[in-house]
Design a protein around this motif. Structure first.
Motif, PDB file in Angstrom:
ATOM      1  N   MET A   1       0.847  -1.175   0.000  1.00  0.00           N
ATOM      2  CA  MET A   1       0.000   0.000   0.000  1.00  0.00           C
ATOM      3  C   MET A   1       0.888   1.233   0.000  1.00  0.00           C
ATOM      4  N   GLY A   2       0.383   2.290  -0.562  1.00  0.00           N
ATOM      5  CA  GLY A   2       1.170   3.515  -0.574  1.00  0.00           C
ATOM      6  C   GLY A   2       0.384   4.684  -1.126  1.00  0.00           C
ATOM      7  N   GLY A   3       1.037   5.801  -1.220  1.00  0.00           N
ATOM      8  CA  GLY A   3       0.420   7.014  -1.740  1.00  0.00           C
ATOM      9  C   GLY A   3       1.483   8.052  -2.029  1.00  0.00           C
ATOM     10  N   GLY A   4       1.059   9.144  -2.605  1.00  0.00           N
ATOM     11  CA  GLY A   4       2.019  10.189  -2.911  1.00  0.00           C
ATOM     12  C   GLY A   4       1.359  11.450  -3.439  1.00  0.00           C
ATOM     13  N   VAL A   5       2.181  12.452  -3.636  1.00  0.00           N
ATOM     14  CA  VAL A   5       1.753  13.731  -4.210  1.00  0.00           C
ATOM     15  C   VAL A   5       2.588  13.993  -5.460  1.00  0.00           C
ATOM     16  N   SER A   6       2.076  14.828  -6.343  1.00  0.00           N
ATOM     17  CA  SER A   6       2.806  15.133  -7.574  1.00  0.00           C
ATOM     18  C   SER A   6       2.607  16.596  -7.955  1.00  0.00           C
ATOM     19  N   TYR A   7       3.513  17.084  -8.779  1.00  0.00           N
ATOM     20  CA  TYR A   7       3.481  18.451  -9.297  1.00  0.00           C
ATOM     21  C   TYR A   7       3.492  18.344 -10.814  1.00  0.00           C
ATOM     22  N   TYR A   8       2.529  18.968 -11.501  1.00  0.00           N
ATOM     23  CA  TYR A   8       2.375  18.827 -12.947  1.00  0.00           C
ATOM     24  C   TYR A   8       2.731  20.107 -13.691  1.00  0.00           C
ATOM     25  N   PHE A   9       3.395  19.920 -14.836  1.00  0.00           N
ATOM     26  CA  PHE A   9       3.637  20.988 -15.801  1.00  0.00           C
ATOM     27  C   PHE A   9       2.821  20.606 -17.034  1.00  0.00           C
ATOM     28  N   SER A  10       1.885  21.444 -17.454  1.00  0.00           N
ATOM     29  CA  SER A  10       1.010  21.123 -18.581  1.00  0.00           C
ATOM     30  C   SER A  10       1.080  22.210 -19.633  1.00  0.00           C
ATOM     31  N   GLY A  23     -18.990  29.250 -43.230  1.00  0.00           N
ATOM     32  CA  GLY A  23     -18.159  29.242 -44.429  1.00  0.00           C
ATOM     33  C   GLY A  23     -16.902  30.071 -44.286  1.00  0.00           C
ATOM     34  N   TYR A  24     -16.733  30.780 -43.171  1.00  0.00           N
ATOM     35  CA  TYR A  24     -15.542  31.589 -42.948  1.00  0.00           C
ATOM     36  C   TYR A  24     -14.480  30.751 -42.247  1.00  0.00           C
ATOM     37  N   ASP A  25     -13.288  30.740 -42.787  1.00  0.00           N
ATOM     38  CA  ASP A  25     -12.169  30.074 -42.132  1.00  0.00           C
ATOM     39  C   ASP A  25     -11.492  31.055 -41.194  1.00  0.00           C
ATOM     40  N   ILE A  26     -11.351  30.657 -39.966  1.00  0.00           N
ATOM     41  CA  ILE A  26     -10.695  31.493 -38.964  1.00  0.00           C
ATOM     42  C   ILE A  26      -9.502  30.709 -38.444  1.00  0.00           C
ATOM     43  N   ASP A  27      -8.316  31.191 -38.681  1.00  0.00           N
ATOM     44  CA  ASP A  27      -7.109  30.512 -38.222  1.00  0.00           C
ATOM     45  C   ASP A  27      -6.729  31.071 -36.857  1.00  0.00           C
ATOM     46  N   ALA A  28      -7.448  30.647 -35.828  1.00  0.00           N
ATOM     47  CA  ALA A  28      -7.202  31.127 -34.468  1.00  0.00           C
ATOM     48  C   ALA A  28      -6.515  30.034 -33.665  1.00  0.00           C
ATOM     49  N   CYS A  29      -5.459  30.398 -32.963  1.00  0.00           N
ATOM     50  CA  CYS A  29      -4.707  29.428 -32.179  1.00  0.00           C
ATOM     51  C   CYS A  29      -4.357  30.056 -30.840  1.00  0.00           C
ATOM     52  N   SER A  30      -4.509  29.282 -29.790  1.00  0.00           N
ATOM     53  CA  SER A  30      -4.190  29.759 -28.453  1.00  0.00           C
ATOM     54  C   SER A  30      -3.360  28.694 -27.745  1.00  0.00           C
ATOM     55  N   GLU A  31      -2.395  29.129 -26.962  1.00  0.00           N
ATOM     56  CA  GLU A  31      -1.531  28.195 -26.238  1.00  0.00           C
ATOM     57  C   GLU A  31      -1.257  28.763 -24.860  1.00  0.00           C
ATOM     58  N   ARG A  32      -1.279  27.878 -23.853  1.00  0.00           N
ATOM     59  CA  ARG A  32      -0.958  28.325 -22.498  1.00  0.00           C
ATOM     60  C   ARG A  32      -0.255  27.210 -21.738  1.00  0.00           C
ATOM     61  N   GLU A  33       0.559  27.590 -20.774  1.00  0.00           N
ATOM     62  CA  GLU A  33       1.262  26.635 -19.920  1.00  0.00           C
ATOM     63  C   GLU A  33       0.674  26.733 -18.524  1.00  0.00           C
ATOM     64  N   GLU A  34       0.437  25.577 -17.914  1.00  0.00           N
ATOM     65  CA  GLU A  34      -0.208  25.519 -16.611  1.00  0.00           C
ATOM     66  C   GLU A  34       0.642  24.724 -15.627  1.00  0.00           C
ATOM     67  N   LYS A  35       0.378  24.923 -14.354  1.00  0.00           N
ATOM     68  CA  LYS A  35       1.018  24.161 -13.283  1.00  0.00           C
ATOM     69  C   LYS A  35      -0.071  23.674 -12.333  1.00  0.00           C
ATOM     70  N   GLY A  36       0.095  22.440 -11.835  1.00  0.00           N
ATOM     71  CA  GLY A  36      -0.928  21.887 -10.962  1.00  0.00           C
ATOM     72  C   GLY A  36      -0.368  20.851 -10.005  1.00  0.00           C
ATOM     73  N   TYR A  37      -1.276  20.119  -9.374  1.00  0.00           N
ATOM     74  CA  TYR A  37      -0.900  19.162  -8.341  1.00  0.00           C
ATOM     75  C   TYR A  37      -1.725  17.888  -8.481  1.00  0.00           C
ATOM     76  N   GLY A  38      -1.305  16.857  -7.785  1.00  0.00           N
ATOM     77  CA  GLY A  38      -2.044  15.608  -7.809  1.00  0.00           C
ATOM     78  C   GLY A  38      -1.791  14.784  -6.561  1.00  0.00           C
ATOM     79  N   LEU A  39      -2.669  13.838  -6.328  1.00  0.00           N
ATOM     80  CA  LEU A  39      -2.576  12.901  -5.214  1.00  0.00           C
ATOM     81  C   LEU A  39      -2.882  11.508  -5.748  1.00  0.00           C
ATOM     82  N   HIS A  40      -2.231  10.490  -5.202  1.00  0.00           N
ATOM     83  CA  HIS A  40      -2.573   9.126  -5.596  1.00  0.00           C
ATOM     84  C   HIS A  40      -2.401   8.172  -4.420  1.00  0.00           C
ATOM     85  N   VAL A  41      -3.213   7.115  -4.449  1.00  0.00           N
ATOM     86  CA  VAL A  41      -3.118   6.029  -3.481  1.00  0.00           C
ATOM     87  C   VAL A  41      -3.143   4.726  -4.264  1.00  0.00           C
TER      88      VAL A  41
END
Length: 93
Positions: A1-10, A23-41
């Motif tokens: 058995m075990g568990g842990g925490v994590s840190y995410y870069f997305s 009928g209109y083509d729109i070339d729209a692009c968006s990009e972002r970088e995120e940071k988060g956390y996690g838990l697991h057992v």
């Protein structure tokens, strides 16, 4: 058995190629970088069926919010929550 925490870069990249059926083509692009956390057992077991061969299994539950630290109102959430089962046969040499 075990568990842990994590840190995410997305990194999220979204692209809109067409606006509905207009009928209109729109070339729209968006990009972002995120940071988060996690838990697991997890819980697992190992069963020997010969001196060198054994069966191993693990069940893990994970909560992971990939944008938990940097999410802003209206952003699409990045979440990696789930359950997985690992099973295998191993040989110890």
């Amino acid at each position: 058995m075990g568990g842990g925490v994590s840190y995410y870069f997305s990194k999220v990249k979204a692209q809109l190629n067409e606006l509905g059926d207009s009928g209109y083509d729109i070339d729209a692009c968006s990009e972002r970088e995120e940071k988060g956390y996690g838990l697991h057992v997890y819980a697992g077991f190992k069963a020997m069926f010969h001196n060198r061969f054994y069966f191993e299994s693990r069940l893990r539950a994970r909560y992971a919010d990939g944008s938990g630290f940097t999410d802003e109102s209206g952003d699409v959430e990045i979440e990696f929550t789930g359950v997985d089962l690992t099973a295998g046969v191993a040989w110890r040499f």
